[in-house]
Design a protein around this motif. Structure first.
Motif, PDB file in Angstrom:
ATOM      1  N   THR A  16      13.622  13.098  -7.294  1.00 41.54           N
ATOM      2  CA  THR A  16      12.224  12.923  -6.908  1.00 41.54           C
ATOM      3  C   THR A  16      11.960  11.457  -6.568  1.00 41.54           C
ATOM      4  N   THR A  17      12.562  10.561  -7.320  1.00 37.42           N
ATOM      5  CA  THR A  17      12.389   9.136  -7.049  1.00 37.42           C
ATOM      6  C   THR A  17      12.920   8.780  -5.667  1.00 37.42           C
ATOM      7  N   GLY A  18      14.046   9.366  -5.263  1.00 32.68           N
ATOM      8  CA  GLY A  18      14.564   9.138  -3.920  1.00 32.68           C
ATOM      9  C   GLY A  18      13.623   9.643  -2.857  1.00 32.68           C
ATOM     10  N   ARG A  19      13.039  10.803  -3.086  1.00 39.35           N
ATOM     11  CA  ARG A  19      12.065  11.354  -2.135  1.00 39.35           C
ATOM     12  C   ARG A  19      10.827  10.454  -2.080  1.00 39.35           C
ATOM     13  N   ARG A  20      10.402   9.972  -3.242  1.00 40.48           N
ATOM     14  CA  ARG A  20       9.236   9.079  -3.301  1.00 40.48           C
ATOM     15  C   ARG A  20       9.505   7.776  -2.561  1.00 40.48           C
ATOM     16  N   ALA A  21      10.706   7.238  -2.714  1.00 39.38           N
ATOM     17  CA  ALA A  21      11.039   5.982  -2.040  1.00 39.38           C
ATOM     18  C   ALA A  21      10.917   6.139  -0.523  1.00 39.38           C
ATOM     19  N   GLY A  22      11.389   7.275   0.000  1.00 42.94           N
ATOM     20  CA  GLY A  22      11.250   7.526   1.431  1.00 42.94           C
ATOM     21  C   GLY A  22       9.802   7.603   1.854  1.00 42.94           C
TER      22      GLY A  22
ATOM     23  N   VAL B  26      18.123  14.123  -0.240  1.00 44.72           N
ATOM     24  CA  VAL B  26      18.413  14.039   1.191  1.00 44.72           C
ATOM     25  C   VAL B  26      17.109  13.960   1.981  1.00 44.72           C
ATOM     26  N   VAL B  27      16.085  14.669   1.522  1.00 46.26           N
ATOM     27  CA  VAL B  27      14.770  14.567   2.164  1.00 46.26           C
ATOM     28  C   VAL B  27      14.283  13.115   2.097  1.00 46.26           C
ATOM     29  N   GLY B  28      14.495  12.466   0.959  1.00 47.78           N
ATOM     30  CA  GLY B  28      14.119  11.059   0.834  1.00 47.78           C
ATOM     31  C   GLY B  28      14.868  10.177   1.813  1.00 47.78           C
ATOM     32  N   PHE B  29      16.167  10.452   1.993  1.00 49.76           N
ATOM     33  CA  PHE B  29      16.944   9.695   2.981  1.00 49.76           C
ATOM     34  C   PHE B  29      16.378   9.918   4.385  1.00 49.76           C
ATOM     35  N   ALA B  30      16.041  11.165   4.693  1.00 48.78           N
ATOM     36  CA  ALA B  30      15.487  11.472   6.014  1.00 48.78           C
ATOM     37  C   ALA B  30      14.171  10.731   6.234  1.00 48.78           C
ATOM     38  N   LEU B  31      13.311  10.753   5.212  1.00 47.07           N
ATOM     39  CA  LEU B  31      12.034  10.049   5.348  1.00 47.07           C
ATOM     40  C   LEU B  31      12.246   8.565   5.628  1.00 47.07           C
ATOM     41  N   SER B  32      13.271   7.988   5.040  1.00 44.58           N
ATOM     42  CA  SER B  32      13.588   6.575   5.297  1.00 44.58           C
ATOM     43  C   SER B  32      14.208   6.375   6.677  1.00 44.58           C
TER      44      SER B  32
ATOM     45  N   VAL C  80       7.218   6.198   0.333  1.00 42.73           N
ATOM     46  CA  VAL C  80       6.626   4.861   0.232  1.00 42.73           C
ATOM     47  C   VAL C  80       6.999   4.025   1.458  1.00 42.73           C
ATOM     48  N   PHE C  81       8.253   4.137   1.887  1.00 41.29           N
ATOM     49  CA  PHE C  81       8.683   3.430   3.098  1.00 41.29           C
ATOM     50  C   PHE C  81       7.847   3.872   4.292  1.00 41.29           C
ATOM     51  N   ASP C  82       7.628   5.190   4.418  1.00 42.22           N
ATOM     52  CA  ASP C  82       6.825   5.709   5.525  1.00 42.22           C
ATOM     53  C   ASP C  82       5.374   5.244   5.430  1.00 42.22           C
ATOM     54  N   GLU C  83       4.869   5.168   4.209  1.00 37.59           N
ATOM     55  CA  GLU C  83       3.486   4.709   4.019  1.00 37.59           C
ATOM     56  C   GLU C  83       3.301   3.289   4.563  1.00 37.59           C
ATOM     57  N   THR C  84       4.298   2.446   4.389  1.00 38.40           N
ATOM     58  CA  THR C  84       4.184   1.075   4.884  1.00 38.40           C
ATOM     59  C   THR C  84       4.505   0.980   6.379  1.00 38.40           C
ATOM     60  N   TYR C  85       5.406   1.830   6.871  1.00 35.35           N
ATOM     61  CA  TYR C  85       5.792   1.761   8.284  1.00 35.35           C
ATOM     62  C   TYR C  85       4.704   2.323   9.196  1.00 35.35           C
ATOM     63  N   PHE C  86       4.176   3.463   8.850  1.00 32.44           N
ATOM     64  CA  PHE C  86       3.191   4.123   9.714  1.00 32.44           C
ATOM     65  C   PHE C  86       1.812   3.538   9.420  1.00 32.44           C
TER      66      PHE C  86
ATOM     67  N   ARG D  34      -0.232   8.024   5.272  1.00 34.43           N
ATOM     68  CA  ARG D  34      -0.521   7.060   4.201  1.00 34.43           C
ATOM     69  C   ARG D  34      -1.250   7.723   3.040  1.00 34.43           C
ATOM     70  N   LYS D  35      -2.204   8.570   3.355  1.00 34.93           N
ATOM     71  CA  LYS D  35      -2.983   9.262   2.316  1.00 34.93           C
ATOM     72  C   LYS D  35      -2.089  10.171   1.483  1.00 34.93           C
ATOM     73  N   LEU D  36      -1.276  11.001   2.139  1.00 33.39           N
ATOM     74  CA  LEU D  36      -0.411  11.934   1.413  1.00 33.39           C
ATOM     75  C   LEU D  36       0.658  11.198   0.611  1.00 33.39           C
ATOM     76  N   ALA D  37       1.239  10.167   1.179  1.00 30.94           N
ATOM     77  CA  ALA D  37       2.255   9.397   0.453  1.00 30.94           C
ATOM     78  C   ALA D  37       1.662   8.804  -0.818  1.00 30.94           C
ATOM     79  N   GLU D  38       0.458   8.295  -0.728  1.00 22.70           N
ATOM     80  CA  GLU D  38      -0.214   7.716  -1.905  1.00 22.70           C
ATOM     81  C   GLU D  38      -0.518   8.790  -2.948  1.00 22.70           C
ATOM     82  N   GLU D  39      -0.998   9.942  -2.500  1.00 28.23           N
ATOM     83  CA  GLU D  39      -1.303  11.039  -3.433  1.00 28.23           C
ATOM     84  C   GLU D  39      -0.038  11.523  -4.140  1.00 28.23           C
ATOM     85  N   LEU D  40       1.042  11.686  -3.388  1.00 31.41           N
ATOM     86  CA  LEU D  40       2.300  12.136  -3.989  1.00 31.41           C
ATOM     87  C   LEU D  40       2.843  11.100  -4.965  1.00 31.41           C
ATOM     88  N   TYR D  41       2.644   9.849  -4.658  1.00 32.75           N
ATOM     89  CA  TYR D  41       3.071   8.776  -5.556  1.00 32.75           C
ATOM     90  C   TYR D  41       2.302   8.855  -6.873  1.00 32.75           C
TER      91      TYR D  41
END
Length: 197
Positions: A136-142, A61-67, A144-150, A161-168
Motif C-alpha cells: 500500500t505504501t508503494g501505491r501511495r508513493a505513486g 506494481v500499480v504504484g510503480f505505474a503511477l510513478s 503522491v508523485f502524481d499529486e505533485t506532478y499533475f 490531487r483531491k483523490l491522492a490527498e484523500e487516499l493518503y
C-alpha cells in the motif's frame, strides 16, 4: 502476454552491441515503461503483477505505474492527457474500492489494500492474500508523485490531487501498529496481523 523466457533484449529489436550506451538505456527504459501500458485494465487502472496470463494485479506494481506515467510524459512516450486519464482511473478505483473484513471480498481494510487484487473486479485475489502495509505504501508513493506532478488547473488534474490527498489521509497507521511504534507488514482477513514489522 509475452512467451515464457522472454527478456528485454527481445524487445530491443536490434543487436544491442550496435547501440551506444545511451541508446541501449533508452530502449530498455522504453521497454520497461511499455509493460505498464500493455498489462493494465484501462477501466480500473490495475496493473498485472506479471505478464503471464491471468496474473492478478499487484498494488505495488500499480504504484510503480503511477510513478511511471509522468515519466512517460516527460520522455514523450505518452501525452499528459493520456497519463492523467490513466492516473485518474486508478485513483478513482481505489477511492471507491470496498474496504472491510470480509474473507471473500473487499479490496482492503483501514485504508490499506490487498497485496494482490483481481484484475477485473478489484477484489482480493484469493483468501490467502494479505492486506499489505508495504505494498500500500508503494501505491501511495505513486499517488503522491502524481499529486505533485499533475499541478495544472483543469478538472482532471484537480481531481487527481483531491483523490491522492484523500487516499493518503485514509490510511490508518495506528491500526497497523500492533507492536508500536513499529508497523506490521500486513493483516490477513480473519483478523491476524503478520508477525513481522
Amino acid at each position: 502476454p509475452r512467451p515464457s523466457g522472454w527478456s528485454l533484449l527481445h524487445l530491443l529489436k536490434v543487436d544491442p552491441t550496435s547501440l551506444s550506451d545511451d541508446e541501449l538505456l533508452d530502449r530498455y527504459q522504453r521497454a520497461a515503461f511499455d509493460y505498464f501500458l500493455e498489462n493494465v485494465n484501462h477501466d480500473n487502472g490495475l496493473v498485472a503483477d506479471t505478464s503471464r496470463p491471468n496474473s492478478p494485479a499487484s498494488i505495488a506494481v500499480v504504484g510503480f505505474a503511477l510513478s511511471c506515467y509522468p515519466i512517460g510524459v516527460e520522455r514523450g512516450w505518452i501525452t499528459r492527457a493520456q497519463a492523467s486519464q490513466r492516473v485518474l482511473a486508478t485513483l478513482r478505483f481505489f477511492a471507491n474500492a470496498p474496504q472491510g473484513t470480509s474473507e471473500d471480498g473487499d479490496s482492503g481494510y483501514h485504508g490499506f489494500y490487498s497485496h494482490f487484487l483481481d484484475m477485473k473486479t478489484g477484489l482480493r485475489y484469493a483468501r490467502w492474500v494479505e492486506v499489505s502495509t508495504v505494498d500500500t505504501t508503494g501505491r501511495r508513493a505513486g499517488a503522491v508523485f502524481d499529486e505533485t506532478y499533475f499541478d495544472q488547473d483543469n478538472p482532471q488534474e484537480r481531481e487527481i490531487r483531491k483523490l491522492a490527498e484523500e487516499l493518503y489521509d485514509d490510511v490508518d497507521w495506528t491500526w497497523a501498529q500492533v507492536r508500536a511504534p513499529l508497523i506490521s507488514m500486513g493483516w490477513t482477513p480473519g483478523g491476524k496481523f503478520i508477525p513481522h514489522d
